[in-house]
Design a protein around this motif. Structure first.
Motif, PDB file in Angstrom:
ATOM      1  N   PRO A 119      -5.535   3.362  -3.882  1.00  0.00           N
ATOM      2  CA  PRO A 119      -5.654   2.070  -3.198  1.00  0.00           C
ATOM      3  C   PRO A 119      -4.459   1.163  -3.408  1.00  0.00           C
ATOM      4  O   PRO A 119      -4.307   0.168  -2.731  1.00  0.00           O
ATOM      5  CB  PRO A 119      -6.912   1.466  -3.826  1.00  0.00           C
ATOM      6  CG  PRO A 119      -6.988   2.073  -5.190  1.00  0.00           C
ATOM      7  CD  PRO A 119      -6.473   3.476  -5.026  1.00  0.00           C
ATOM      8  N   PHE A 120      -3.615   1.501  -4.392  1.00  0.00           N
ATOM      9  CA  PHE A 120      -2.478   0.640  -4.690  1.00  0.00           C
ATOM     10  C   PHE A 120      -1.198   1.106  -4.008  1.00  0.00           C
ATOM     11  O   PHE A 120      -0.141   0.516  -4.177  1.00  0.00           O
ATOM     12  CB  PHE A 120      -2.261   0.572  -6.203  1.00  0.00           C
ATOM     13  CG  PHE A 120      -3.476   0.087  -6.947  1.00  0.00           C
ATOM     14  CD1 PHE A 120      -3.874  -1.235  -6.856  1.00  0.00           C
ATOM     15  CD2 PHE A 120      -4.238   0.968  -7.695  1.00  0.00           C
ATOM     16  CE1 PHE A 120      -5.006  -1.685  -7.532  1.00  0.00           C
ATOM     17  CE2 PHE A 120      -5.370   0.524  -8.368  1.00  0.00           C
ATOM     18  CZ  PHE A 120      -5.759  -0.800  -8.287  1.00  0.00           C
ATOM     19  N   THR A 121      -1.270   2.196  -3.252  1.00  0.00           N
ATOM     20  CA  THR A 121      -0.098   2.702  -2.538  1.00  0.00           C
ATOM     21  C   THR A 121       0.118   1.911  -1.256  1.00  0.00           C
ATOM     22  O   THR A 121      -0.817   1.714  -0.484  1.00  0.00           O
ATOM     23  CB  THR A 121      -0.278   4.193  -2.181  1.00  0.00           C
ATOM     24  OG1 THR A 121      -0.464   4.935  -3.368  1.00  0.00           O
ATOM     25  CG2 THR A 121       0.951   4.714  -1.436  1.00  0.00           C
ATOM     26  N   ARG A 122       1.339   1.448  -1.044  1.00  0.00           N
ATOM     27  CA  ARG A 122       1.648   0.709   0.182  1.00  0.00           C
ATOM     28  C   ARG A 122       1.638   1.667   1.372  1.00  0.00           C
ATOM     29  O   ARG A 122       2.254   2.729   1.341  1.00  0.00           O
ATOM     30  CB  ARG A 122       3.030   0.051   0.039  1.00  0.00           C
ATOM     31  CG  ARG A 122       3.474  -0.720   1.263  1.00  0.00           C
ATOM     32  CD  ARG A 122       4.646  -1.631   0.893  1.00  0.00           C
ATOM     33  NE  ARG A 122       5.729  -0.920   0.239  1.00  0.00           N
ATOM     34  CZ  ARG A 122       6.745  -0.353   0.889  1.00  0.00           C
ATOM     35  NH1 ARG A 122       6.803  -0.434   2.188  1.00  0.00           N
ATOM     36  NH2 ARG A 122       7.702   0.264   0.237  1.00  0.00           N
ATOM     37  N   ASN A 123       0.931   1.312   2.419  1.00  0.00           N
ATOM     38  CA  ASN A 123       0.861   2.163   3.612  1.00  0.00           C
ATOM     39  C   ASN A 123       2.163   2.089   4.398  1.00  0.00           C
ATOM     40  O   ASN A 123       2.643   1.002   4.716  1.00  0.00           O
ATOM     41  CB  ASN A 123      -0.292   1.728   4.519  1.00  0.00           C
ATOM     42  CG  ASN A 123      -1.641   2.022   3.901  1.00  0.00           C
ATOM     43  OD1 ASN A 123      -1.773   2.952   3.130  1.00  0.00           O
ATOM     44  ND2 ASN A 123      -2.629   1.219   4.240  1.00  0.00           N
ATOM     45  N   VAL A 124       2.735   3.233   4.725  1.00  0.00           N
ATOM     46  CA  VAL A 124       3.972   3.314   5.498  1.00  0.00           C
ATOM     47  C   VAL A 124       3.727   4.197   6.717  1.00  0.00           C
ATOM     48  O   VAL A 124       3.151   5.279   6.604  1.00  0.00           O
ATOM     49  CB  VAL A 124       5.136   3.893   4.659  1.00  0.00           C
ATOM     50  CG1 VAL A 124       6.413   3.964   5.494  1.00  0.00           C
ATOM     51  CG2 VAL A 124       5.359   3.043   3.413  1.00  0.00           C
ATOM     52  N   GLY A 125       4.150   3.733   7.878  1.00  0.00           N
ATOM     53  CA  GLY A 125       3.952   4.490   9.104  1.00  0.00           C
ATOM     54  C   GLY A 125       4.844   5.715   9.187  1.00  0.00           C
ATOM     55  O   GLY A 125       5.696   5.970   8.325  1.00  0.00           O
ATOM     56  N   ASN A 126       4.659   6.492  10.251  1.00  0.00           N
ATOM     57  CA  ASN A 126       5.460   7.696  10.463  1.00  0.00           C
ATOM     58  C   ASN A 126       6.822   7.355  11.061  1.00  0.00           C
ATOM     59  O   ASN A 126       6.988   6.320  11.715  1.00  0.00           O
ATOM     60  CB  ASN A 126       4.727   8.654  11.401  1.00  0.00           C
ATOM     61  CG  ASN A 126       3.414   9.120  10.821  1.00  0.00           C
ATOM     62  OD1 ASN A 126       3.264   9.218   9.610  1.00  0.00           O
ATOM     63  ND2 ASN A 126       2.451   9.405  11.686  1.00  0.00           N
ATOM     64  N   ASP A 127       7.778   8.238  10.872  1.00  0.00           N
ATOM     65  CA  ASP A 127       9.105   8.094  11.471  1.00  0.00           C
ATOM     66  C   ASP A 127       9.094   8.734  12.858  1.00  0.00           C
ATOM     67  O   ASP A 127       8.395   9.724  13.083  1.00  0.00           O
ATOM     68  CB  ASP A 127      10.166   8.779  10.611  1.00  0.00           C
ATOM     69  CG  ASP A 127      10.250   8.198   9.211  1.00  0.00           C
ATOM     70  OD1 ASP A 127       9.849   7.024   9.048  1.00  0.00           O
ATOM     71  OD2 ASP A 127      10.696   8.902   8.287  1.00  0.00           O
ATOM     72  N   ILE A 128       9.882   8.163  13.780  1.00  0.00           N
ATOM     73  CA  ILE A 128       9.931   8.710  15.138  1.00  0.00           C
ATOM     74  C   ILE A 128      11.381   8.934  15.571  1.00  0.00           C
ATOM     75  O   ILE A 128      12.294   8.227  15.135  1.00  0.00           O
ATOM     76  CB  ILE A 128       9.222   7.800  16.157  1.00  0.00           C
ATOM     77  CG1 ILE A 128       9.923   6.436  16.256  1.00  0.00           C
ATOM     78  CG2 ILE A 128       7.758   7.627  15.809  1.00  0.00           C
ATOM     79  CD1 ILE A 128       9.390   5.554  17.382  1.00  0.00           C
TER      80      ILE A 128
END
Length: 477
Positions: A119-128
């Motif tokens: 729960p403490f991991t920052r969410n990062v989107g996918n690369d395009i």
């Protein structure tokens, strides 16, 4: 001792409950992001750091720094601005921008939160990876700016693959300084943020004629040799008087190719009058006029009209020469002309080439969308030959690159705007008889052009410089 053990167990229980709530919340938000459209998905995206955006050659365009900050490479911050698009909160996840159409990837809305239980991991989107070429985009942006084409747009695509190589639009803004954009009630209200390639539906002028001729040939191939006398007194069509440009009379014309070469309005109107109107409208629907197509990458094709639902008698006549209510965007025109240059078949337009999932090293290509047959291969080849005549000895002479080993087919267009002072100038140019890597289609449009500017000089001049860049500076013959 018993009290200490009980206290320790209580602390552990509270900690486990908190962690459980955090994990459950994170999983729930992830699922909701995949299943829920609109503002709720936007709210979730605000908790995610945007992934990285790369161009066709894997040059970095921009990336997220944290949940609130996104930075873009200085050299691309303006030329890519209204294509990448502003913050998706202010544009409401617009399908006309990269940040909008690829939001599910860039902001992790399609990520599986069940795999990320910390729960403490920052969410990062996918690369395009985009189909767009950064250097080409910068070249076109500089070209338009240098020539003071302050209200203009250029589309470059590969007509065999559908890949959009450039979609440049002026005016623009600075992606690293979005605070200068005008907002109204928190939403965008600024023309600089609109990319004309996708959003502007403009009067098409004579760029309509090759598409009209393709539709007519599908109905009656013998119309290729229609006879028409372009003389005074023979320019009345269904009670509407229509003249050729500069009130010139072209005399006796016996082929569509000749009529297109000199862009004779009378010839186009005579040809359109030679078939039942209902049949013509049905064939034009295959080219997207008064029709709607959609593609997997959120690109829509619903802005082309021939004469529209509320047309008067004059609009219905003038549609054949791209006037009245005859309109389209650069994208819709590009898709239609892709079919002309690609033997009747238009590939689906593509901006998003591949996606790299979080934690992975490999980019996975996006799925190909369906292609559309708009006319027969025979009809398409005939129209390309007509357009080659425009380049060889017509209004597109500036695009003649035969001495450099290339054959260019083209069509110019001029549409008088409602202010009756300025014009919309067009040029469509495609490279014929080439390998797949050279199957370029270039569409230039200058809106609100100065009265002294012409499509042959300005729009074709810009298209010529772009083709030279693509074919001669980038490893052509």
């Amino acid at each position: 001792m018993l009290k200490q053990k009980t206290r320790w167990k209580n602390h552990l229980l509270v900690t486990v409950l908190i962690l459980g709530l955090l994990v459950s919340g994170k999983v729930y938000l992830g699922k909701a992001a995949q299943e829920t459209p609109g503002k709720y998905a936007l709210a979730i995206s605000n908790e995610v750091t945007m992934g990285k955006i790369y161009d066709h050659d894997m040059k970095l365009i921009g990336k997220g720094v944290d949940n609130e900050t996104e930075i873009f490479e200085k050299e691309y911050a303006e030329s890519f601005s209204n294509l990448i698009g502003p913050d998706i909160w202010t544009s409401l996840k617009s399908s006309y921008t990269v940040r909008g159409m690829a939001a599910d990837y860039l902001y992790g809305l399609k990520q599986d939160r069940l795999k990320e239980l910390n729960p403490f991991t920052r969410n990062v989107g996918n690369d395009i990876q985009l189909s767009l070429e950064g250097d080409l985009t910068n070249f076109i942006y500089s070209l338009l700016t240098k020539n003071a084409y302050t209200d203009s747009a250029v589309l470059v695509l590969n007509y065999k693959t559908g890949e959009i190589l450039a979609a440049v639009s002026l005016p623009a803004f600075d992606l690293n300084d979005e605070g200068n954009l005008n907002l109204k009630d928190g939403l965008l209200s600024d023309d600089r943020a609109d990319n004309k390639v996708f959003k502007s539906s403009l009067m098409l002028g004579s760029t309509m004629k090759p598409l009209l001729y393709a539709a007519l040939l599908e109905i009656d191939p013998s119309l290729e040799h229609l006879n028409y006398q372009c003389v005074k007194g023979n320019h009345m069509f269904q009670g509407v008087q229509v003249q050729c440009d500069s009130n010139v009379y072209h005399g006796s014309l016996s082929t569509m190719k000749e009529g297109l070469r000199i862009s004779c309005n009378g010839y186009a109107l005579a040809a359109a009058s030679a078939v039942p109107q209902k049949q013509l409208l049905e064939k034009l629907k295959r080219f997207g006029f008064d029709n709607s197509f959609s593609f997997s990458q959120s690109l829509t094709y619903s802005d082309s009209t021939y004469y529209g639902a509320k047309a008067d008698a004059g609009d219905k006549v003038r549609a054949a020469i791209g006037a009245g209510n005859c309109r389209g965007s650069l994208l819709s025109l590009g898709i239609s002309y892709s079919a002309i240059f690609n033997k009747g078949v238009a590939p689906a337009p593509k901006i998003l080439l591949s996606v790299r999932e979080r934690g992975k090293s490999e980019f996975i290509p996006t799925k190909d969308d369906r292609s559309m047959r708009m006319c027969s291969g025979e009809t398409a080849e005939k129209v390309v030959e007509m357009m080659a005549g425009v380049t060889e000895n017509g209004t597109g002479k500036r695009l003649d690159m035969s001495d450099q080993g290339y054959r260019i087919a083209s069509k110019t267009g001029t549409a008088e705007e409602t202010d009756r002072v300025t014009n919309t100038l067009w040029c469509v140019a495609g490279v014929t008889e080439v390998e797949s890597r050279e199957s370029y289609l270039v569409i230039t449009c200058i809106d609100h052009a100065k009265p002294e500017w012409t499509s042959s000089q300005e729009a074709c001049g810009a298209a010529r410089e772009i083709l030279e860049y693509l074919l001669l500076k980038e490893g052509g013959k």
